[in-house]
Design an enzyme around this catalytic site. Structure first.
Site, PDB file in Angstrom:
ATOM      1  N   ASN A   1       0.947  -1.207  -0.009  1.00  0.00           N
ATOM      2  CA  ASN A   1       0.088  -0.093  -0.014  1.00  0.00           C
ATOM      3  C   ASN A   1       0.752   1.449  -0.220  1.00  0.00           C
ATOM      4  O   ASN A   1       2.006   1.428  -0.067  1.00  0.00           O
ATOM      5  CB  ASN A   1      -0.664   0.044   1.204  1.00  0.00           C
ATOM      6  CG  ASN A   1      -0.123   0.038   2.717  1.00  0.00           C
ATOM      7  OD1 ASN A   1       0.135   0.849   3.088  1.00  0.00           O
ATOM      8  ND2 ASN A   1      -0.221  -1.092   3.468  1.00  0.00           N
TER       9      ASN A   1
ATOM     10  N   ASP B   1      -4.547  -6.286   4.511  1.00  0.00           N
ATOM     11  CA  ASP B   1      -5.489  -6.926   5.021  1.00  0.00           C
ATOM     12  C   ASP B   1      -5.533  -8.739   4.976  1.00  0.00           C
ATOM     13  O   ASP B   1      -6.132  -9.063   5.098  1.00  0.00           O
ATOM     14  CB  ASP B   1      -7.815  -6.827   4.762  1.00  0.00           C
ATOM     15  CG  ASP B   1      -7.646  -5.023   4.994  1.00  0.00           C
ATOM     16  OD1 ASP B   1      -6.996  -4.875   6.612  1.00  0.00           O
ATOM     17  OD2 ASP B   1      -7.773  -4.322   4.199  1.00  0.00           O
TER      18      ASP B   1
ATOM     19  N   LYS C   1       9.819 -17.282  -9.328  1.00  0.00           N
ATOM     20  CA  LYS C   1       8.987 -16.401 -10.646  1.00  0.00           C
ATOM     21  C   LYS C   1       7.802 -16.675 -11.412  1.00  0.00           C
ATOM     22  O   LYS C   1       7.795 -17.924 -12.326  1.00  0.00           O
ATOM     23  CB  LYS C   1       9.650 -15.501 -11.431  1.00  0.00           C
ATOM     24  CG  LYS C   1       9.515 -14.179 -12.166  1.00  0.00           C
ATOM     25  CD  LYS C   1       9.989 -13.344 -12.952  1.00  0.00           C
ATOM     26  CE  LYS C   1       9.241 -12.480 -13.967  1.00  0.00           C
ATOM     27  NZ  LYS C   1      10.675 -11.879 -14.195  1.00  0.00           N
TER      28      LYS C   1
ATOM     29  N   PRO D   1      -3.986 -12.002   9.739  1.00  0.00           N
ATOM     30  CA  PRO D   1      -3.987 -11.628  10.968  1.00  0.00           C
ATOM     31  C   PRO D   1      -4.667 -10.455  11.373  1.00  0.00           C
ATOM     32  O   PRO D   1      -3.902  -8.795  11.274  1.00  0.00           O
ATOM     33  CB  PRO D   1      -3.157 -11.694  11.700  1.00  0.00           C
ATOM     34  CG  PRO D   1      -2.224 -11.688  11.274  1.00  0.00           C
ATOM     35  CD  PRO D   1      -2.503 -12.007   9.559  1.00  0.00           C
ATOM     36  N   ASP D   2      -5.512  -9.602  12.321  1.00  0.00           N
ATOM     37  CA  ASP D   2      -6.224  -8.379  13.061  1.00  0.00           C
ATOM     38  C   ASP D   2      -5.237  -7.994  14.311  1.00  0.00           C
ATOM     39  O   ASP D   2      -5.205  -8.376  15.398  1.00  0.00           O
ATOM     40  CB  ASP D   2      -7.921  -8.111  13.112  1.00  0.00           C
ATOM     41  CG  ASP D   2      -8.420  -6.698  13.548  1.00  0.00           C
ATOM     42  OD1 ASP D   2      -7.202  -6.172  13.747  1.00  0.00           O
ATOM     43  OD2 ASP D   2      -9.048  -6.771  13.365  1.00  0.00           O
ATOM     44  N   ILE D   3      -4.215  -7.414  14.178  1.00  0.00           N
ATOM     45  CA  ILE D   3      -3.180  -7.126  15.188  1.00  0.00           C
ATOM     46  C   ILE D   3      -3.902  -6.181  16.374  1.00  0.00           C
ATOM     47  O   ILE D   3      -3.739  -6.417  17.780  1.00  0.00           O
ATOM     48  CB  ILE D   3      -1.921  -6.681  14.602  1.00  0.00           C
ATOM     49  CG1 ILE D   3      -1.084  -7.756  13.678  1.00  0.00           C
ATOM     50  CG2 ILE D   3      -0.743  -6.626  15.866  1.00  0.00           C
ATOM     51  CD1 ILE D   3      -0.135  -7.580  12.736  1.00  0.00           C
ATOM     52  N   LEU D   4      -3.974  -4.926  15.365  1.00  0.00           N
ATOM     53  CA  LEU D   4      -5.086  -4.102  16.702  1.00  0.00           C
ATOM     54  C   LEU D   4      -5.922  -4.984  17.351  1.00  0.00           C
ATOM     55  O   LEU D   4      -6.381  -4.485  19.075  1.00  0.00           O
ATOM     56  CB  LEU D   4      -5.548  -3.263  15.485  1.00  0.00           C
ATOM     57  CG  LEU D   4      -6.081  -1.640  16.772  1.00  0.00           C
ATOM     58  CD1 LEU D   4      -5.608  -1.364  17.729  1.00  0.00           C
ATOM     59  CD2 LEU D   4      -6.968  -0.875  15.369  1.00  0.00           C
TER      60      LEU D   4
ATOM     61  N   LYS E   1     -14.879   1.434  13.537  1.00  0.00           N
ATOM     62  CA  LYS E   1     -13.958   0.135  14.057  1.00  0.00           C
ATOM     63  C   LYS E   1     -12.928   0.791  14.873  1.00  0.00           C
ATOM     64  O   LYS E   1     -12.970  -0.505  15.782  1.00  0.00           O
ATOM     65  CB  LYS E   1     -13.188   1.149  12.778  1.00  0.00           C
ATOM     66  CG  LYS E   1     -11.230   0.717  12.874  1.00  0.00           C
ATOM     67  CD  LYS E   1     -10.468   0.786  12.127  1.00  0.00           C
ATOM     68  CE  LYS E   1      -9.502  -0.178  12.162  1.00  0.00           C
ATOM     69  NZ  LYS E   1      -8.147   0.616  11.400  1.00  0.00           N
TER      70      LYS E   1
ATOM     71  N   LYS F   1     -12.745  -3.089  16.972  1.00  0.00           N
ATOM     72  CA  LYS F   1     -11.803  -3.961  17.772  1.00  0.00           C
ATOM     73  C   LYS F   1     -11.311  -3.990  19.041  1.00  0.00           C
ATOM     74  O   LYS F   1     -11.021  -4.800  20.035  1.00  0.00           O
ATOM     75  CB  LYS F   1     -10.635  -2.550  17.503  1.00  0.00           C
ATOM     76  CG  LYS F   1     -10.712  -2.465  15.607  1.00  0.00           C
ATOM     77  CD  LYS F   1      -9.745  -3.471  14.527  1.00  0.00           C
ATOM     78  CE  LYS F   1      -9.938  -3.421  13.005  1.00  0.00           C
ATOM     79  NZ  LYS F   1      -9.435  -4.387  12.022  1.00  0.00           N
TER      80      LYS F   1
END
Length: 399
Positions: free
Chosen positions: A208, A276, A286, A304-307, A338, A342
């Site tokens: 990103n 995500d 390759k 994984p959703d670390i937060l 959110k 969370k």
């Protein structure tokens, strides 16, 4: 801020020792007192006379010196300073420190001190990358030894890579960070920053646009207030701040491991733009075109959703968990949702729509969302945002 501080400077044997003379001058410019200790190998590169002239103090070189032991024994010398700095910290010195050896004045002082130790490694790139050296570095970090550098660049030996000693002003900044007093002194804060890179094959990845600038500024601001900062960063565009413990990662899974290893912490600031999704089965080779126009099919797995994991953990949860929400639509509503989903204490929300220039820019405009509601902050530099957020975190942890 170094006025009245006493630095015990151990100068090891390496070509980078010439920088230590400038380091003495820079520290004294800022009001510090510097007592140099030069190893036998160090005297091959700088003389005690040069160091003494710059420090305006006696230089110590020998462990078994009757006069020195009578005037100030090595135990007292090791404990009278506010901070012990090793620059250059050679592979030999790091090995002695990690192994608990004490067979000369420098290594004995390092074993006998009850003060924090900051090392500035300097050595050939192959020596720095050698598994034995990296084991020693890991041991010393686990013991609480602070590191500044090494930097990457051309070596005196003609090779290129990590191993150059940090520049004197970089070391000064690390000294200031190690000696700072502030409202967060004694607090450990975990900060995540930057993007993550999720591999498709050995040469391609999904990423990103996060530069890591805001997370870096936050880590720097927290450190300036006295916090011990563990800075877990993805492959950011900006260099990490000095004076913090830096853990570099690539993927979300690596970031999760680094976060788990960094806990417990008094507070956690999760500014990283974690991907995500990741490719479910990244190719080891390759991916080639088949010449028929067929497109590769990529299957994704959720990262994984670390937060969320940290926010909802029981024992060991930081007293304050701060998340970030980069939104392009309905910023306040989406960020508020959110925060509740969370389970974090605060969300720092910002509008990263292309026309704002926020993503990758020098400024930010954020809204701090907590259980008390949403508080809009004016648009300002990312450093100013970081200082304001750090001050809020310090106030929250004092309650």
């Amino acid at each position: 801020m170094l006025a009245g501080k006493h630095i015990l400077l151990i100068i090891g044997g390496g070509i980078a020792a010439f920088k230590s003379l400038d380091l003495i001058r820079r520290l004294r410019e800022r009001g510090a007192e510097v007592t140099p200790v030069i190893t036998k190998a160090g005297q091959e590169f700088v003389t005690p006379l040069s160091a003494s002239g710059l420090a305006a103090r006696k230089v110590y070189t020998e462990l078994f010196d009757l006069t020195d032991e009578a005037e100030m024994g090595h135990i007292e010398l090791s404990r009278s300073a506010d901070l012990v700095v090793v620059a250059p910290a050679t592979a030999d010195l790091l090995g002695k420190m990690a192994g608990g050896l004490a067979n000369d004045l420098a290594s004995t002082l390092l074993m006998a001190t009850d003060k924090r130790v900051l090392v500035a490694p300097a050595m050939n790139v192959r020596m720095w990358e050698h598994p034995a050296c990296q084991r020693n570095v890991a041991t010393l970090k686990g013991d609480g030894v602070l590191f500044v550098g090494p930097n990457e660049g051309d070596m005196a030996c003609g090779e290129y890579g990590p191993g150059r000693m940090s520049e004197p002003l970089e070391i000064v900044a690390a000294v200031e960070a190690a000696l700072k007093d502030g409202p967060l002194k004694g607090k450990h804060v975990l900060v995540t920053s930057g993007p993550t890179h999720e591999p498709i094959d050995p040469v391609r990845y999904i990423a990103n646009r996060s530069s890591g600038a805001q997370g870096t500024a936050i880590a720097r601001a927290l450190s300036a207030l006295g916090a011990e900062v563990t800075f877990v960063t993805g492959p950011a565009d900006v260099p990490p701040p000095e004076g913090v413990h830096v853990v570099k990662v690539q993927s979300a899974l690596e970031m999760l491991d680094a976060v788990e290893n960094a806990l417990p912490a008094d507070a956690g600031v999760f500014a990283a733009a974690v991907a995500d999704w990741r490719v479910a089965s990244a190719s080891d080779s390759k991916i080639k075109k088949d010449g028929k126009g067929s497109l590769p099919v990529l299957e994704f797995s959720e990262n994984p959703d670390i937060l969320k994991m940290v926010s909802q953990m029981g024992k060991g949860r930081p007293a304050l968990v701060v998340g970030f929400a980069a939104e392009t639509d309905d910023v306040i509503a989406n960020a508020t949702t959110k925060r509740k989903r969370k389970g974090c204490d605060w969300i720092v929300a910002n509008d990263v729509s292309p026309d704002t220039g926020i993503m990758g820019g020098a400024e930010n405009a954020v809204t701090l969302i907590s259980e008390d509601g949403a508080e809009d902050w004016p648009r300002m530099s990312k450093d100013e945002v970081a200082r304001a957020l750090a001050a809020r975190i310090a106030a929250a942890l004092e309650k």
